[in-house]
Scaffold this motif. Sequence first.
Motif, PDB file in Angstrom:
ATOM      1  N   SER A 137      47.349  43.461  52.015  1.00 59.36           N
ATOM      2  CA  SER A 137      47.109  42.711  50.786  1.00 59.36           C
ATOM      3  C   SER A 137      47.304  41.228  51.089  1.00 59.36           C
ATOM      4  CB  SER A 137      48.063  43.164  49.682  1.00 59.36           C
ATOM      5  OG  SER A 137      49.406  42.978  50.085  1.00 59.36           O
ATOM      6  N   LEU A 138      46.687  40.379  50.293  1.00 59.66           N
ATOM      7  CA  LEU A 138      46.759  38.940  50.522  1.00 59.66           C
ATOM      8  C   LEU A 138      47.025  38.236  49.200  1.00 59.66           C
ATOM      9  CD1 LEU A 138      43.670  38.604  52.884  1.00 59.66           C
ATOM     10  CD2 LEU A 138      46.069  38.327  53.560  1.00 59.66           C
ATOM     11  N   PRO A 139      47.680  37.063  49.253  1.00 60.99           N
ATOM     12  CA  PRO A 139      47.984  36.357  48.009  1.00 60.99           C
ATOM     13  C   PRO A 139      46.746  35.724  47.381  1.00 60.99           C
ATOM     14  CG  PRO A 139      48.686  35.062  49.908  1.00 60.99           C
ATOM     15  CD  PRO A 139      48.246  36.389  50.441  1.00 60.99           C
ATOM     16  N   ILE A 140      46.712  35.754  46.056  1.00 62.68           N
ATOM     17  CA  ILE A 140      45.695  35.021  45.296  1.00 62.68           C
ATOM     18  C   ILE A 140      46.439  34.129  44.303  1.00 62.68           C
ATOM     19  CG2 ILE A 140      43.931  36.788  45.606  1.00 62.68           C
ATOM     20  CD1 ILE A 140      44.550  37.763  42.744  1.00 62.68           C
ATOM     21  N   GLU A 141      45.727  33.581  43.344  1.00 63.02           N
ATOM     22  CA  GLU A 141      46.366  32.686  42.383  1.00 63.02           C
ATOM     23  C   GLU A 141      47.407  33.418  41.533  1.00 63.02           C
ATOM     24  OE1 GLU A 141      41.843  31.660  42.333  1.00 63.02           O
ATOM     25  OE2 GLU A 141      43.083  33.450  42.495  1.00 63.02           O
ATOM     26  N   ALA A 142      48.259  32.628  40.891  1.00 64.78           N
ATOM     27  CA  ALA A 142      49.227  33.123  39.901  1.00 64.78           C
ATOM     28  C   ALA A 142      50.208  34.151  40.478  1.00 64.78           C
ATOM     29  CB  ALA A 142      48.502  33.707  38.685  1.00 64.78           C
ATOM     30  N   GLU A 143      50.516  34.023  41.778  1.00 62.51           N
ATOM     31  CA  GLU A 143      51.484  34.888  42.444  1.00 62.51           C
ATOM     32  C   GLU A 143      51.093  36.359  42.394  1.00 62.51           C
ATOM     33  OE1 GLU A 143      55.364  34.029  40.918  1.00 62.51           O
ATOM     34  OE2 GLU A 143      55.354  31.970  41.652  1.00 62.51           O
ATOM     35  N   GLN A 144      49.802  36.625  42.372  1.00 63.62           N
ATOM     36  CA  GLN A 144      49.296  37.986  42.413  1.00 63.62           C
ATOM     37  C   GLN A 144      48.693  38.250  43.799  1.00 63.62           C
ATOM     38  OE1 GLN A 144      49.790  40.074  39.503  1.00 63.62           O
ATOM     39  NE2 GLN A 144      51.078  38.297  39.187  1.00 63.62           N
ATOM     40  N   THR A 145      48.158  39.453  43.999  1.00 63.96           N
ATOM     41  CA  THR A 145      47.622  39.803  45.311  1.00 63.96           C
ATOM     42  C   THR A 145      46.273  40.494  45.172  1.00 63.96           C
ATOM     43  OG1 THR A 145      48.752  41.955  45.297  1.00 63.96           O
ATOM     44  CG2 THR A 145      49.918  40.105  46.338  1.00 63.96           C
ATOM     45  N   ILE A 146      45.504  40.465  46.266  1.00 68.44           N
ATOM     46  CA  ILE A 146      44.299  41.266  46.400  1.00 68.44           C
ATOM     47  C   ILE A 146      44.677  42.461  47.269  1.00 68.44           C
ATOM     48  CG2 ILE A 146      43.537  39.828  48.352  1.00 68.44           C
ATOM     49  CD1 ILE A 146      40.653  40.452  47.618  1.00 68.44           C
ATOM     50  N   SER A 147      44.368  43.661  46.795  1.00 69.45           N
ATOM     51  CA  SER A 147      44.785  44.870  47.506  1.00 69.45           C
ATOM     52  C   SER A 147      44.095  44.980  48.863  1.00 69.45           C
ATOM     53  CB  SER A 147      44.444  46.113  46.682  1.00 69.45           C
ATOM     54  OG  SER A 147      45.199  46.152  45.493  1.00 69.45           O
ATOM     55  N   GLN A 148      44.763  45.658  49.792  1.00 74.46           N
ATOM     56  CA  GLN A 148      44.141  45.890  51.093  1.00 74.46           C
ATOM     57  C   GLN A 148      42.912  46.772  50.914  1.00 74.46           C
ATOM     58  OE1 GLN A 148      47.859  48.254  52.022  1.00 74.46           O
ATOM     59  NE2 GLN A 148      46.519  49.052  53.622  1.00 74.46           N
ATOM     60  N   PRO A 149      41.908  46.616  51.770  1.00 74.82           N
ATOM     61  CA  PRO A 149      40.664  47.370  51.602  1.00 74.82           C
ATOM     62  C   PRO A 149      40.880  48.881  51.520  1.00 74.82           C
ATOM     63  CG  PRO A 149      40.335  45.603  53.182  1.00 74.82           C
ATOM     64  CD  PRO A 149      41.800  45.623  52.862  1.00 74.82           C
ATOM     65  N   PHE A 150      41.764  49.428  52.338  1.00 74.16           N
ATOM     66  CA  PHE A 150      41.997  50.869  52.337  1.00 74.16           C
ATOM     67  C   PHE A 150      42.453  51.365  50.976  1.00 74.16           C
ATOM     68  CE2 PHE A 150      45.129  54.347  52.772  1.00 74.16           C
ATOM     69  CZ  PHE A 150      44.257  55.363  53.142  1.00 74.16           C
ATOM     70  N   ILE A 151      43.348  50.612  50.325  1.00 77.05           N
ATOM     71  CA  ILE A 151      43.870  51.044  49.028  1.00 77.05           C
ATOM     72  C   ILE A 151      42.772  51.017  47.971  1.00 77.05           C
ATOM     73  CG2 ILE A 151      45.416  50.385  47.136  1.00 77.05           C
ATOM     74  CD1 ILE A 151      46.842  51.865  49.346  1.00 77.05           C
ATOM     75  N   ARG A 188      34.461  40.624  50.905  1.00 71.45           N
ATOM     76  CA  ARG A 188      35.842  40.391  50.462  1.00 71.45           C
ATOM     77  C   ARG A 188      36.248  38.928  50.615  1.00 71.45           C
ATOM     78  NH1 ARG A 188      41.454  41.755  52.728  1.00 71.45           N
ATOM     79  NH2 ARG A 188      42.695  42.425  50.920  1.00 71.45           N
ATOM     80  N   GLU A 189      35.661  38.243  51.614  1.00 74.86           N
ATOM     81  CA  GLU A 189      36.009  36.834  51.830  1.00 74.86           C
ATOM     82  C   GLU A 189      35.666  35.970  50.619  1.00 74.86           C
ATOM     83  OE1 GLU A 189      31.891  37.486  53.694  1.00 74.86           O
ATOM     84  OE2 GLU A 189      33.799  38.591  53.538  1.00 74.86           O
ATOM     85  N   ALA A 190      34.680  36.389  49.819  1.00 76.72           N
ATOM     86  CA  ALA A 190      34.286  35.608  48.647  1.00 76.72           C
ATOM     87  C   ALA A 190      35.345  35.637  47.547  1.00 76.72           C
ATOM     88  CB  ALA A 190      32.958  36.142  48.099  1.00 76.72           C
ATOM     89  N   PHE A 191      36.316  36.527  47.670  1.00 78.74           N
ATOM     90  CA  PHE A 191      37.358  36.667  46.650  1.00 78.74           C
ATOM     91  C   PHE A 191      38.680  36.045  47.095  1.00 78.74           C
ATOM     92  CE2 PHE A 191      34.141  39.793  45.912  1.00 78.74           C
ATOM     93  CZ  PHE A 191      33.997  39.807  44.528  1.00 78.74           C
ATOM     94  N   LEU A 192      38.648  35.302  48.195  1.00 81.30           N
ATOM     95  CA  LEU A 192      39.845  34.659  48.741  1.00 81.30           C
ATOM     96  C   LEU A 192      39.643  33.157  48.825  1.00 81.30           C
ATOM     97  CD1 LEU A 192      40.419  37.156  51.672  1.00 81.30           C
ATOM     98  CD2 LEU A 192      41.931  36.878  49.696  1.00 81.30           C
ATOM     99  N   ARG A 193      40.753  32.414  48.785  1.00 83.00           N
ATOM    100  CA  ARG A 193      40.631  30.975  49.001  1.00 83.00           C
ATOM    101  C   ARG A 193      40.311  30.708  50.470  1.00 83.00           C
ATOM    102  NH1 ARG A 193      46.340  31.432  47.669  1.00 83.00           N
ATOM    103  NH2 ARG A 193      47.677  31.082  49.496  1.00 83.00           N
ATOM    104  N   TRP A 194      39.773  29.528  50.724  1.00 77.96           N
ATOM    105  CA  TRP A 194      39.213  29.229  52.041  1.00 77.96           C
ATOM    106  C   TRP A 194      40.194  29.492  53.175  1.00 77.96           C
ATOM    107  CZ3 TRP A 194      34.413  28.964  53.333  1.00 77.96           C
ATOM    108  CH2 TRP A 194      33.456  28.613  52.376  1.00 77.96           C
ATOM    109  N   GLY A 195      41.454  29.100  53.012  1.00 76.61           N
ATOM    110  CA  GLY A 195      42.411  29.217  54.106  1.00 76.61           C
ATOM    111  C   GLY A 195      42.747  30.636  54.508  1.00 76.61           C
ATOM    112  N   LEU A 196      42.371  31.607  53.672  1.00 78.08           N
ATOM    113  CA  LEU A 196      42.690  33.005  53.962  1.00 78.08           C
ATOM    114  C   LEU A 196      41.465  33.832  54.342  1.00 78.08           C
ATOM    115  CD1 LEU A 196      45.280  33.787  51.134  1.00 78.08           C
ATOM    116  CD2 LEU A 196      45.744  33.466  53.569  1.00 78.08           C
ATOM    117  N   ARG A 197      40.294  33.220  54.341  1.00 76.32           N
ATOM    118  CA  ARG A 197      39.070  34.003  54.540  1.00 76.32           C
ATOM    119  C   ARG A 197      38.982  34.647  55.912  1.00 76.32           C
ATOM    120  NH1 ARG A 197      34.111  31.634  50.899  1.00 76.32           N
ATOM    121  NH2 ARG A 197      35.251  31.735  48.933  1.00 76.32           N
TER     122      ARG A 197
END
Length: 221
Positions: free
Chosen positions: A53-67, A36-45
Amino acid sequence: MHDDMSDAREEMIERQLIARGIVEPRIIDAMRRVPREAFLRWGLREFAYADESLPIEAEQTISQPFIVALMLAIAQLGPNDHVLEIGTGSGYAAAVLAEVVAVVDTIERLPQLAASAYNRLTSLGYDNVSVHVGDGTLGLPARGPFDAILVTASGPVVPPALCAQLKVGGRLVMPVGPNTERQRLCRLVRYGDRTYYQEMLNFVRFVPLIGAQGWGGITEE
């Protein structure tokens, strides 16, 4: 760092998935294999395996693993399935899907996200995933029908275009409900040409589904 991430991933699997009822071996193995760390920017890895959930580009999010794991479990996926994902985002869920099923088509309305997801998926060797840019609420009829459709954004209703692209026996999983409040995961099963069964399951919260058959009601260019 790699060992730290591996330990964090195992802890996520035990505490967030297995302890909460996600026990299907193919899903657990997929969540174990996808970094999952490969899909996040460095500061959030360092937060890659947190239960959020965590922020990604364009004000979108990556879902939490459970979801992510829950949606796959609800969709009752088979190893030979052809799955359509609506809302590629970072590409993380598409990668997990690619470990579980034979073929994944994923569609993203934001070209910036589609391009970065494509690059990540390609670099990780997921050659059974195709990334498309377009209005996800209209699906991808040229590639259908699909064994399952997973929608990673919330809409007011299940888009009719997506219902029409399910095979008979196909399953669709999507958060449905008010745009600004929590929604519920909906599972819709197609039993015949015009016969569908829909049930409402867990409460969730997702970003809004934008498009001709989502919020706004018009195709975004």
